[in-house]
Each structure stands twice: as C-alpha cells, then as structure tokens.
Write an enzyme that holds these catalytic residues in place. Structure first.
Site, PDB file in Angstrom:
ATOM      1  CG  ASN A 150     -38.486 -59.675 -21.921  1.00  0.00           C
ATOM      2  OD1 ASN A 150     -38.179 -59.913 -22.620  1.00  0.00           O
ATOM      3  ND2 ASN A 150     -38.025 -58.655 -20.971  1.00  0.00           N
ATOM      4  CD  GLU A 248     -26.804 -57.792 -22.948  1.00  0.00           C
ATOM      5  OE1 GLU A 248     -27.056 -57.054 -22.353  1.00  0.00           O
ATOM      6  OE2 GLU A 248     -25.558 -57.329 -23.623  1.00  0.00           O
ATOM      7  CB  CYS A 282     -33.305 -57.722 -18.491  1.00  0.00           C
ATOM      8  SG  CYS A 282     -33.996 -56.622 -19.505  1.00  0.00           S
ATOM      9  CD  GLU A 461     -27.097 -57.594 -27.351  1.00  0.00           C
ATOM     10  OE1 GLU A 461     -28.080 -56.815 -26.662  1.00  0.00           O
ATOM     11  OE2 GLU A 461     -27.071 -58.815 -27.974  1.00  0.00           O
TER      12      GLU A 461
HETATM   13  P1  NAD Z   1     -34.947 -68.557 -21.398  1.00  0.00           P
HETATM   14  O1  NAD Z   1     -33.807 -68.455 -21.046  1.00  0.00           O
HETATM   15  O2  NAD Z   1     -36.177 -69.275 -20.823  1.00  0.00           O
HETATM   16  O3  NAD Z   1     -36.086 -68.063 -23.303  1.00  0.00           O
HETATM   17  C1  NAD Z   1     -34.549 -67.080 -23.475  1.00  0.00           C
HETATM   18  C2  NAD Z   1     -34.602 -67.974 -25.118  1.00  0.00           C
HETATM   19  O4  NAD Z   1     -33.615 -68.952 -25.016  1.00  0.00           O
HETATM   20  C3  NAD Z   1     -35.985 -68.598 -25.374  1.00  0.00           C
HETATM   21  O5  NAD Z   1     -36.280 -68.560 -27.100  1.00  0.00           O
HETATM   22  C4  NAD Z   1     -35.938 -70.197 -25.639  1.00  0.00           C
HETATM   23  O6  NAD Z   1     -36.214 -70.920 -26.634  1.00  0.00           O
HETATM   24  C5  NAD Z   1     -34.269 -70.159 -25.262  1.00  0.00           C
HETATM   25  N1  NAD Z   1     -34.087 -71.553 -24.944  1.00  0.00           N
HETATM   26  C6  NAD Z   1     -33.869 -71.921 -23.944  1.00  0.00           C
HETATM   27  N2  NAD Z   1     -33.044 -72.843 -23.893  1.00  0.00           N
HETATM   28  C7  NAD Z   1     -32.214 -72.646 -24.252  1.00  0.00           C
HETATM   29  C8  NAD Z   1     -31.141 -74.178 -24.799  1.00  0.00           C
HETATM   30  N3  NAD Z   1     -30.671 -74.772 -23.617  1.00  0.00           N
HETATM   31  N4  NAD Z   1     -30.370 -73.790 -25.571  1.00  0.00           N
HETATM   32  C9  NAD Z   1     -30.549 -72.616 -26.514  1.00  0.00           C
HETATM   33  N5  NAD Z   1     -31.713 -71.424 -26.160  1.00  0.00           N
HETATM   34  C10 NAD Z   1     -32.358 -72.056 -24.991  1.00  0.00           C
HETATM   35  O7  NAD Z   1     -35.725 -66.634 -21.050  1.00  0.00           O
HETATM   36  P2  NAD Z   1     -36.944 -66.359 -21.144  1.00  0.00           P
HETATM   37  O8  NAD Z   1     -38.294 -66.819 -20.097  1.00  0.00           O
HETATM   38  O9  NAD Z   1     -37.791 -66.446 -22.493  1.00  0.00           O
HETATM   39  O10 NAD Z   1     -36.730 -64.847 -20.485  1.00  0.00           O
HETATM   40  C11 NAD Z   1     -37.017 -64.009 -19.482  1.00  0.00           C
HETATM   41  C12 NAD Z   1     -35.605 -63.749 -18.768  1.00  0.00           C
HETATM   42  O11 NAD Z   1     -34.481 -62.932 -19.699  1.00  0.00           O
HETATM   43  C13 NAD Z   1     -35.246 -63.001 -17.665  1.00  0.00           C
HETATM   44  O12 NAD Z   1     -34.268 -63.696 -17.028  1.00  0.00           O
HETATM   45  C14 NAD Z   1     -34.877 -61.770 -18.375  1.00  0.00           C
HETATM   46  O13 NAD Z   1     -34.099 -61.149 -17.509  1.00  0.00           O
HETATM   47  C15 NAD Z   1     -33.940 -61.915 -19.188  1.00  0.00           C
HETATM   48  N6  NAD Z   1     -34.000 -61.022 -20.145  1.00  0.00           N
HETATM   49  C16 NAD Z   1     -32.502 -60.581 -20.003  1.00  0.00           C
HETATM   50  C17 NAD Z   1     -32.448 -58.838 -21.090  1.00  0.00           C
HETATM   51  C18 NAD Z   1     -31.110 -58.069 -21.579  1.00  0.00           C
HETATM   52  O14 NAD Z   1     -31.362 -57.505 -21.911  1.00  0.00           O
HETATM   53  N7  NAD Z   1     -30.461 -58.578 -20.370  1.00  0.00           N
HETATM   54  C19 NAD Z   1     -33.783 -58.703 -21.204  1.00  0.00           C
HETATM   55  C20 NAD Z   1     -34.481 -59.193 -21.725  1.00  0.00           C
HETATM   56  C21 NAD Z   1     -35.044 -60.364 -21.234  1.00  0.00           C
END
Ligand code: NAD
Length: 481
Positions: A150, A248, A282, A461
C-alpha cells in the site's frame, strides 16, 4: 514490459529458479513487469553478501553512513516525479498522492534518520567512587525488511534508513504486487555510494522468498509491515531463534465524533481519514462512531462529500480515488459490501464496482462507500476491509463510544473529534490503540512512537524506537579505582 532482477552485492541477478511472477497495473489490468520468483537459493546469496559487507559498513563513522542516506534522499528528490509515476502505476493510487505523500515521505525518512542518528545520545550511570557505567548501541548484523503493497517506497525507506544508519546491512523483500520503486531504489542506492552488499533486494512471493528470508539463520532482526495473519506466522517462525521482530500489522480504526465537534473541519477530516489511497492505509478510520444527536445530519453530509469523490484514472489531475491493488482485493471488498446488504445495512453512497471510461475500463475500481444500520456484531464492524468502505454506528454517551471503539481485536489508531479539551484527553487515555489523533488524522512527526496494540502489532517504530530496535544495547562498567 520490463523484466526485473534481484539486487545482490551491488549486482543484478536473475532468480536461480529462472521463474518469474507477473506484476499487473491495477488501473488497467495490463502486465507491467515480470519479477523474479526468488527462492532460498537467492535469499542465501543475498544474506551472504550482506554478512560480508557488515564489518566494514558497521565500522564506518556514523557521519559517513548518514551522508550516504542524505545522498540517497537527494536522489529521491531529484527523481521524485519519475518514482511517483512508477508508484502510481504499480499501486493504482493517484499520481499526485504518490508525489505529495509517498515520495515526499521517502525522502524525509532518509533525511530524518540521518539526522536523528547523529544527534542520538547514549547514557552514563555514575556510581560515584565505585565507578561508572556507559551504554553502547551496537549494530545487529544482517537484518530483513519485509514490506506491503500500500505504501511501497514510503515504508521501505522507513525501515531502511534506521537499519542502515545504525550500521546494519540489509536484505529487503518488497511486496510482489508492487516491486517497481523498490527496484528503482537499488540503482539510486548505488549512485548514492552505498557500498555493494550493504543493501540487497530480493523479489518474490511471501510464501517462498519471504519465508526463506524469515527462516535464514543469519538474519539478526526482522522488521515487518503487513497483515496480522502474516505477522503471526513470522512471529511463530522466528520464536525459537529469539531474534528481534518488529510487527506493524492491520487495523480497524475508529473515528469517535462527539456532539460538540466542529463539523466544518470534522467532515473533510473524516473523508480524508476514511478514503485516502482508496481506504488502503493501515491507519484509515473505517469505523465511524457518531453521537446519536448528530448522527443523521453528519451521515447525510458525509455521504454527499464521499459521493462527490472522483474515481478514475490515477494519472488524471482531478482524480481523488484510484484503483484497488488487485482483482482479488476488489472482489474481497465487494463481498464485504454484499454482506452488508444481506445484513440489512443501508448503503448511503457507492456500493459497487466502477468502470471508468477509456484506458482504465478494465481496472479494479470500487466506488467509495458509506454504510449504516448494520447489526452491532456485523463482520464489517470487526474485520479489516482495507478498501473504500466506511461503516457508521451511533452512540449515546462517552462510555458507549469507548466500549464500541475498543470492541475489536485490533488496536492501531483512533481519531477523536470534539471541541472539549478535557474530553479529548480523557477519551484518548481510555482508547486501546497505539496512536490517537485529536481533531485530525495522519499528522506524522517522525520522532514519535508508531505502532499498534492487540492484533495490530508488536513494538514501535519511529525516532529513537527505530534506532533502538536496530541496535543491541550493551552496558560497560568501568571500575573507579
Ligand atoms: P501481507 O501480510 O500479505 O504481505 C506483506 C509482505 O509480507 C509482502 O511483502 C509479502 O510478500 C510478505 N509475506 C507474505 N507471507 C510471508 C511469509 N510467510 N514470510 C515472510 N514474508 C511474507 O500484507 P499486504 O496485503 O501486502 O498489506 C496489507 C496489510 O498491511 C494490511 O493488513 C495493512 O493494515 C497492513 N499494513 C500495516 C501498516 C502498519 O504500519 N501497521 C502499514 C501498512 C500496511
């Protein structure tokens, strides 16, 4: 169409498997690039390169590392429009948003941590004639940075800057859905004089490439931003190794609107908080909790403002809402809206997919949607939708507002809209979220702690929290005699 490569030891490397994944433009459905489907073989190579680079990089004066970051920030600034175009094409977000928010913040992240590190102080605990203690902060080694789709460059630089400036070397894995700006950053890092092996990047899926990085025995810390399910899986994987993890994760953030709020400033604030980046931040306030005495008036005015948001081509200057990240995500968001209909919810605006005319008519657009009248225990009030959908619930008094706000598993952020200072502080103290904004949303000071409670994450962070995360603390006692 571009074919991307990994960036290992300052060199471009194809994936060992020879297999590639498709990177699709959300606004059109067209193929943008092919990216390496990296496996443990590529990850091992990247970690080995980072381990070789660590002694020299961590041994540099702080000022030398900070200068590298400053140069990288300058290159992001110089290439901001080009990078914003890549980000907008890859994510579907409006180009202007990518320029004003993502690129500005990527540059600020690097500048901020370069400055923060050079102003960071360590402590001394004096024991009088017995002696004294001083505290050292030492780099960890090779750290893994895993980021979502995102806010691709924004969040990668948010982690990269403190990791590098404290002396660590890095293997980063961007989201496979949005690899383009991370890939461009590799060239800029080289141009900024960051030595080979200090910053490595592997592309690929979470299950294969991401998991291999998490499981690598030489990784000393993992900074992860993404979904709660993935965060749990990473925490479970690394628990036996006892390494640092910063998680996060997702949110289901309430906006509490009291009857004394100034609606003239609150309403535009709610629109921004609910729908920036098509609700795919998020921190977005996706649950509106409104005092019952102003509920009907607020809801009707809000629906008018939201219905006026222009959905369409992210490159057009007058677009407010771009595309969602993927067809699968669009379907997921629409299925939440269907569920709301089944539950008797009233769709006040939006509620359907949008097909803009012209080049974007196959894109993944959803009309910004406001829904009220759902049962209290409805999924839409509890689960993260991560799209342009805001639900509204009424409350009778402060206690009920707080009970509703806290009645979810998440605890990332909240906004409180009120004209009463005392109420603002009282409510902020009772909210179970890591971040509270009063009468605003997403105003960021990079020195402040950022992160969530409950299922929204572990750790913080920002400022000294990031610097502490990426370092090991050592106490040294010196005898006074
Ligand atoms: P996601 O968890 O599907 O993926 C995030 C990253 O993790 C990607 O690079 C993905 O390839 C990787 N990943 C997936 N499975 C993995 C594994 N088993 N081991 C290691 N890496 C792995 O999330 P998304 O769909 O890319 O992002 C959306 C989510 O992120 C939403 O839930 C949003 O709320 C959250 N988000 C949180 C924050 C925050 O600061 N709290 C900020 C932005 C987004």
């Amino acid at each position: 169409m571009k074919t991307l490569a990994n960036f290992i030891d300052g060199q471009r490397k194809p994936p060992a498997s020879g297999i590639y994944l498709d990177d699709v433009e959300p606004a059109t459905g067209n193929l943008l690039a092919r990216i390496p489907d990296s496996t443990a073989v590529d990850v091992n190579e990247a970690v080995a390169a980072a381990a070789r680079a660590f002694p020299e990089w961590s041994g540099l004066p702080i000022a030398a590392r900070a200068e590298c970051l400053q140069r990288l920030a300058g290159l992001i600034q110089a290439n901001a429009l080009e990078l914003a175009r890549l980000e907008s094409t890859d994510t579907g977000k409006p180009l202007q948003l990518a320029l004003d928010v993502d690129m500005a913040r990527a540059q600020a992240n690097l500048q901020f941590f370069a400055g923060a590190m050079t102003h960071w102080t360590s402590t001394c605990h004096d024991m009088g004639p017995v002696g004294f203690n001083y505290t050292r902060r030492e780099a960890l080694g090779v750290v893994a940075l895993i980021t979502p789709w995102n806010l691709p460059l924004y969040l990668l630089t948010w982690k990269l800057a403190p990791a590098l400036v404290t002396g660590n070397t890095v293997v980063a894995k961007p989201s496979e859905l949005t690899p383009l700006t991370a890939d461009a950053l590799c060239e800029l890092a080289r141009e900024a004089g960051i030595p080979p092996g200090v910053f490595n990047l592997v592309h690929g899926s979470g299950n294969s490439c991401g998991q291999a990085l998490v499981d690598h025995p030489d990784i000393r810390a993992i900074s992860f931003t993404g979904g709660t399910t993935t965060g749990r899986r990473i925490a479970t994987s690394v628990a036996p190794r006892l390494i640092k993890t910063s998680l996060e994760l997702g949110g289901k953030n309430p906006a509490l609107v009291f009857d004394d709020a100034d609606l003239e400033s609150t309403l535009p604030g709610l629109v921004r908080a609910g729908f920036t980046n098509q609700g795919q931040v998020c921190l977005c306030s996706s649950r509106l909790l409104v005092h019952e005495s102003i509920h009907d008036q607020l809801v009707s005015r809000l629906a008018d403002l939201v219905a006026a948001l222009r959905v369409g081509d992210p490159t057009a200057g007058d677009t407010d809402q771009g595309a969602l990240i993927s067809r699968a995500h669009q379907r997921k968001v629409l299925s939440f809206i269907e569920h709301a209909r089944d539950q008797g919810g009233q769709i006040l605006c939006g509620g359907q997919a949008v097909q803009p005319p012209g080049r974007c008519n196959q894109g993944y657009f959803v009309a910004p949607t406001v829904i009220t009248g759902l049962p209290a225990d409805c999924r839409l009030h509890r689960e993260e939708i991560f799209g342009p959908v805001v639900t509204v619930q009424g409350f009778a008094d402060e206690d009920e507002a707080i009970a509703l706000a806290n009645a979810v598993d998440y605890g990332l952020s909240a906004t409180v809209w009120t004209g009463q200072l005392r109420r603002a502080h009282r409510v902020a103290a009772r909210l179970q979220t890591g971040i509270v904004w009063i009468n605003n949303w997403l105003v960021r000071d990079l020195r402040t702690p950022f992160g969530g409670m409950k299922d929204s994450g572990l750790g913080r962070e920002g400022g000294e929290w990031s610097l502490a995360f990426f370092t090991e603390t050592k106490n040294v006692f010196v005898d006074g005699n």
